[in-house]
Design a protein around this motif. Structure first.
Motif, mmCIF file in Angstrom:
data_model
loop_
_atom_site.group_PDB
_atom_site.id
_atom_site.type_symbol
_atom_site.label_atom_id
_atom_site.label_comp_id
_atom_site.label_asym_id
_atom_site.label_seq_id
_atom_site.Cartn_x
_atom_site.Cartn_y
_atom_site.Cartn_z
ATOM 1 N N ALA A 1 0.872 -1.178 0.000
ATOM 2 C CA ALA A 1 0.000 0.000 0.000
ATOM 3 C C ALA A 1 0.904 1.220 0.000
ATOM 4 O O ALA A 1 0.858 2.056 0.903
ATOM 5 C CB ALA A 1 -0.931 -0.009 1.207
ATOM 6 N N THR A 2 1.745 1.302 -1.020
ATOM 7 C CA THR A 2 2.827 2.286 -1.057
ATOM 8 C C THR A 2 2.400 3.664 -1.565
ATOM 9 O O THR A 2 3.216 4.582 -1.624
ATOM 10 C CB THR A 2 3.988 1.754 -1.923
ATOM 11 O OG1 THR A 2 3.465 1.267 -3.169
ATOM 12 C CG2 THR A 2 4.689 0.605 -1.217
ATOM 13 N N GLY A 3 1.132 3.813 -1.949
ATOM 14 C CA GLY A 3 0.605 5.137 -2.259
ATOM 15 C C GLY A 3 1.170 5.768 -3.522
ATOM 16 O O GLY A 3 1.607 5.089 -4.455
ATOM 17 N N ALA A 4 1.168 7.089 -3.521
ATOM 18 C CA ALA A 4 1.593 7.857 -4.690
ATOM 19 C C ALA A 4 2.339 9.103 -4.235
ATOM 20 O O ALA A 4 2.347 9.444 -3.052
ATOM 21 C CB ALA A 4 0.374 8.249 -5.540
ATOM 22 N N ARG A 5 2.972 9.734 -5.177
ATOM 23 C CA ARG A 5 3.666 10.994 -4.909
ATOM 24 C C ARG A 5 3.215 12.026 -5.939
ATOM 25 O O ARG A 5 2.620 11.675 -6.964
ATOM 26 C CB ARG A 5 5.176 10.805 -4.979
ATOM 27 C CG ARG A 5 5.677 10.281 -6.317
ATOM 28 C CD ARG A 5 7.146 9.921 -6.257
ATOM 29 N NE ARG A 5 7.667 9.449 -7.539
ATOM 30 C CZ ARG A 5 7.599 8.176 -7.948
ATOM 31 N NH1 ARG A 5 7.042 7.253 -7.179
ATOM 32 N NH2 ARG A 5 8.112 7.830 -9.117
ATOM 33 N N GLU A 6 3.506 13.279 -5.659
ATOM 34 C CA GLU A 6 3.083 14.339 -6.570
ATOM 35 C C GLU A 6 3.818 14.249 -7.907
ATOM 36 O O GLU A 6 4.992 13.881 -7.967
ATOM 37 C CB GLU A 6 3.336 15.705 -5.941
ATOM 38 C CG GLU A 6 2.394 16.032 -4.803
ATOM 39 C CD GLU A 6 2.662 17.400 -4.213
ATOM 40 O OE1 GLU A 6 1.870 18.323 -4.450
ATOM 41 O OE2 GLU A 6 3.684 17.542 -3.510
ATOM 42 N N LEU A 7 3.101 14.578 -8.956
ATOM 43 C CA LEU A 7 3.679 14.617 -10.297
ATOM 44 C C LEU A 7 4.110 16.045 -10.602
ATOM 45 O O LEU A 7 3.307 16.977 -10.541
ATOM 46 C CB LEU A 7 2.655 14.159 -11.330
ATOM 47 C CG LEU A 7 3.056 14.327 -12.799
ATOM 48 C CD1 LEU A 7 4.287 13.482 -13.129
ATOM 49 C CD2 LEU A 7 1.896 13.964 -13.718
ATOM 50 N N PHE A 8 5.379 16.221 -10.912
ATOM 51 C CA PHE A 8 5.931 17.532 -11.254
ATOM 52 C C PHE A 8 6.283 17.570 -12.735
ATOM 53 O O PHE A 8 6.905 16.638 -13.248
ATOM 54 C CB PHE A 8 7.182 17.822 -10.420
ATOM 55 C CG PHE A 8 6.957 17.761 -8.939
ATOM 56 C CD1 PHE A 8 6.214 18.728 -8.287
ATOM 57 C CD2 PHE A 8 7.470 16.716 -8.193
ATOM 58 C CE1 PHE A 8 5.993 18.672 -6.923
ATOM 59 C CE2 PHE A 8 7.257 16.633 -6.831
ATOM 60 C CZ PHE A 8 6.519 17.619 -6.196
ATOM 61 N N LEU A 9 5.898 18.617 -13.393
ATOM 62 C CA LEU A 9 6.254 18.822 -14.787
ATOM 63 C C LEU A 9 7.161 20.036 -14.876
ATOM 64 O O LEU A 9 6.842 21.102 -14.355
ATOM 65 C CB LEU A 9 4.992 19.036 -15.634
ATOM 66 C CG LEU A 9 3.983 17.886 -15.613
ATOM 67 C CD1 LEU A 9 2.794 18.222 -16.505
ATOM 68 C CD2 LEU A 9 4.633 16.574 -16.057
ATOM 69 N N PRO A 10 8.322 19.903 -15.521
ATOM 70 C CA PRO A 10 9.286 21.003 -15.559
ATOM 71 C C PRO A 10 8.839 22.161 -16.436
ATOM 72 O O PRO A 10 8.222 21.973 -17.484
ATOM 73 C CB PRO A 10 10.550 20.335 -16.125
ATOM 74 C CG PRO A 10 10.058 19.150 -16.877
ATOM 75 C CD PRO A 10 8.830 18.685 -16.175
ATOM 76 N N PHE A 11 9.151 23.368 -15.984
ATOM 77 C CA PHE A 11 8.938 24.589 -16.746
ATOM 78 C C PHE A 11 10.055 25.553 -16.350
ATOM 79 O O PHE A 11 10.700 25.360 -15.304
ATOM 80 C CB PHE A 11 7.553 25.197 -16.459
ATOM 81 C CG PHE A 11 7.275 25.408 -14.989
ATOM 82 C CD1 PHE A 11 7.675 26.572 -14.336
ATOM 83 C CD2 PHE A 11 6.601 24.438 -14.254
ATOM 84 C CE1 PHE A 11 7.419 26.764 -12.985
ATOM 85 C CE2 PHE A 11 6.334 24.619 -12.907
ATOM 86 C CZ PHE A 11 6.750 25.783 -12.278
ATOM 87 N N GLU B 1 -3.537 3.775 -4.162
ATOM 88 C CA GLU B 1 -3.117 4.497 -5.359
ATOM 89 C C GLU B 1 -2.163 3.695 -6.227
ATOM 90 O O GLU B 1 -1.997 3.977 -7.413
ATOM 91 C CB GLU B 1 -2.448 5.826 -4.965
ATOM 92 C CG GLU B 1 -3.229 6.676 -3.972
ATOM 93 C CD GLU B 1 -4.391 7.410 -4.621
ATOM 94 O OE1 GLU B 1 -5.072 6.825 -5.495
ATOM 95 O OE2 GLU B 1 -4.629 8.563 -4.244
ATOM 96 N N LEU B 2 -1.543 2.693 -5.658
ATOM 97 C CA LEU B 2 -0.631 1.823 -6.403
ATOM 98 C C LEU B 2 -1.349 1.092 -7.533
ATOM 99 O O LEU B 2 -0.748 0.769 -8.560
ATOM 100 C CB LEU B 2 -0.005 0.834 -5.424
ATOM 101 C CG LEU B 2 0.910 -0.264 -5.951
ATOM 102 C CD1 LEU B 2 2.102 0.343 -6.678
ATOM 103 C CD2 LEU B 2 1.378 -1.147 -4.801
ATOM 104 N N THR B 3 -2.652 0.854 -7.376
ATOM 105 C CA THR B 3 -3.413 0.121 -8.384
ATOM 106 C C THR B 3 -4.238 1.040 -9.278
ATOM 107 O O THR B 3 -4.868 0.578 -10.233
ATOM 108 C CB THR B 3 -4.366 -0.891 -7.721
ATOM 109 O OG1 THR B 3 -5.393 -0.185 -7.001
ATOM 110 C CG2 THR B 3 -3.613 -1.783 -6.755
ATOM 111 N N GLY B 4 -4.249 2.342 -8.982
ATOM 112 C CA GLY B 4 -5.021 3.304 -9.761
ATOM 113 C C GLY B 4 -5.377 4.487 -8.891
ATOM 114 O O GLY B 4 -5.807 4.312 -7.744
ATOM 115 N N LEU B 5 -5.191 5.692 -9.394
ATOM 116 C CA LEU B 5 -5.436 6.891 -8.604
ATOM 117 C C LEU B 5 -6.926 7.062 -8.375
ATOM 118 O O LEU B 5 -7.699 7.135 -9.320
ATOM 119 C CB LEU B 5 -4.854 8.114 -9.316
ATOM 120 C CG LEU B 5 -3.349 8.034 -9.629
ATOM 121 C CD1 LEU B 5 -2.910 9.274 -10.394
ATOM 122 C CD2 LEU B 5 -2.544 7.879 -8.348
ATOM 123 N N GLY B 6 -7.319 7.135 -7.097
ATOM 124 C CA GLY B 6 -8.751 7.198 -6.817
ATOM 125 C C GLY B 6 -9.145 7.902 -5.543
ATOM 126 O O GLY B 6 -10.322 8.024 -5.243
ATOM 127 N N GLY B 7 -8.190 8.345 -4.736
ATOM 128 C CA GLY B 7 -8.530 9.072 -3.522
ATOM 129 C C GLY B 7 -8.726 8.184 -2.308
ATOM 130 O O GLY B 7 -8.574 6.947 -2.363
#
Length: 430
Positions: free
Chosen positions: A108-118, A288-294
């Motif tokens: 159940a390792t969750g997720a981290r924020e997605l950063f896009l470079p600019f 979130e490891l299996t699909g982002l859903g809250g």
């Protein structure tokens, strides 16, 4: 510090909502359960701070269930290696390195924020939205500071509300999703009265903060730190002064451990069956490891995984309708906040993409895959091991990270060579 667990016991990696729900469910079936988490307290990123700082009534209820369940929680325990054949995990704590033997394993390792470079995204005071929220909860003073919150997803409103409660001035939220998609999603909330009330309450807490749709940060500017940003809406660009920029484009799953354990992946997530079982024997995944859903989806997936890992498929099946309803909501959420293609064109040739190794966009354009970028330009070879630049290059170039090797996280040399195995049944250090 020593961590002891039974060979036949259930080990859960991750103490966020999914991990907590899995542990409570498995313990209710009479199983001996151990949770490992690298944070100093249970709760994960969404319920950061544990029981002492329960952020919502829902969090408080689950923390109470966990406390009364008899589950053993080992915080500040980082998993650095795993072996699915031997059913072992290598764990590093503050002053020990141990091999944990498990019977069933729930990830159940969750997720981290997605950063896009600019351009300018590496300037001081440009932070992840959730990261800034966490710092503020930990005591970072933002009273009177101008903070622009940007990116995509419901997290932006939650962060903005939290910042305002701590005295920050939040002039605007910059959301890349367009108004039509957001309006359609808003209408769909009528079928989820609890979610609708949360949205109304959250919007009311934002006061005078404006909500810009179909917009994104084009660049951040400043000398020693950010002091202004450029915001693009269609073909129009406006400049806004700020002291902080909190930006995140949703989340990306923490799949490294699942990949290391040879679990099959699908569309970037761990593939599971109806009972949250993976392709690897005795290993389950939830959250979130299996699909982002809250939170709600994570909780019910955790419950199902906990029951199934305990051999109680009958109890797991009773939660299927709840999971289906949560998945329908999650699908609508993901469609609404899907990232627009214009974001791929944000970096210029001098924009740093790999912050650990200072690899720039212009350099990466010379590579044709993730492996070439690593071999020739050291992209993803720094301390974060591609956790930031990997998802970014996947979005920008379509590259996929092809392998995961131990250690999963940076570790002490002694942790990689020390042989120490603990089991409850034998009660000895082997």
């Amino acid at each position: 510090m020593s961590i002891e667990t039974s060979k036949a016991g259930i080990v859960i990696v991750g103490a966020g909502p999914a991990g907590i729900a899995a542990a409570v469910s498995a313990a209710a079936c009479g199983k001996r359960v151990t949770i490992l988490d690298d944070n100093p307290a249970e709760g994960g990123q969404i319920w950061r701070g544990g029981r002492a700082k329960a952020s919502t009534a829902k969090a408080a209820r689950w923390f109470a269930k966990l406390k009364n369940s008899g589950v053993t929680v080992h915080a500040s325990s980082r998993l650095i290696d795993a072996n699915s054949i031997a059913c072992t995990l290598r764990v590093e704590t503050a002053n020990a390195a141990l091999t944990i033997e498990y019977g069933e394993l729930i990830l159940a390792t969750g997720a981290r924020e997605l950063f896009l470079p600019f351009p300018g995204w590496t300037l001081p005071n440009v932070m992840g939205a959730g990261g800034l929220q966490g710092l503020v909860k930990s005591g970072l003073p933002v009273k009177g500071k101008r903070v622009v919150v940007a990116g995509s997803g419901p997290l932006l409103m939650a962060v903005a509300s939290q910042l305002r409660k701590h005295g920050a001035i939040v002039p605007m939220i910059v959301e890349q999703a367009n108004l039509t998609s957001l309006a359609r999603f808003g209408v769909s909330l009528g079928g989820h009265p609890g979610k609708l009330w949360q949205a109304i309450t959250l919007k009311a807490s934002l006061g005078s903060t404006s909500y810009m749709t179909g917009s994104w940060v084009k660049a951040a500017e400043g000398e020693d730190k950010v002091n202004r940003i450029q915001i693009q809406t269609g073909s129009k660009i406006r400049t806004v002064d700020c002291d902080y920029l909190a930006v995140a484009y949703g989340f990306t799953p923490n799949t490294e451990l699942a990949q290391l354990l040879h679990c099959n992946m699908k569309n970037g997530f761990a593939a599971v069956d109806d009972y949250q079982r993976t392709s690897a024997q005795g290993i389950f995944c939830a959250g979130e490891l299996t699909g982002l859903g809250g939170v709600d989806l994570s909780l019910v997936e955790g419950e199902i995984a906990g029951y199934a890992a305990s051999g109680r498929d009958d109890l797991a099946r009773k939660r299927f309708p709840v999971r289906e309803r949560a998945r329908q909501f999650a699908d609508g959420l993901n469609r609404t906040f899907s990232l627009r293609p214009e974001l791929r064109a944000l970096p210029d040739s001098q924009t740093i993409v790999c912050r650990c190794e200072d690899v720039r966009y212009g350099t990466l354009r010379q590579a044709d895959c993730w492996r070439a970028a690593k071999l020739h330009h050291r992209c993803g070879m720094g301390p974060c091991q591609g956790r930031i630049c990997g998802p970014a290059t996947q979005f920008i170039f379509g590259w996929k990270q092809e392998s995961v090797r131990p250690p999963v996280f940076p570790a002490r040399i002694s942790s990689l060579v020390l042989e120490s195995t603990y089991t409850i049944e034998e009660g000895v250090n082997k």
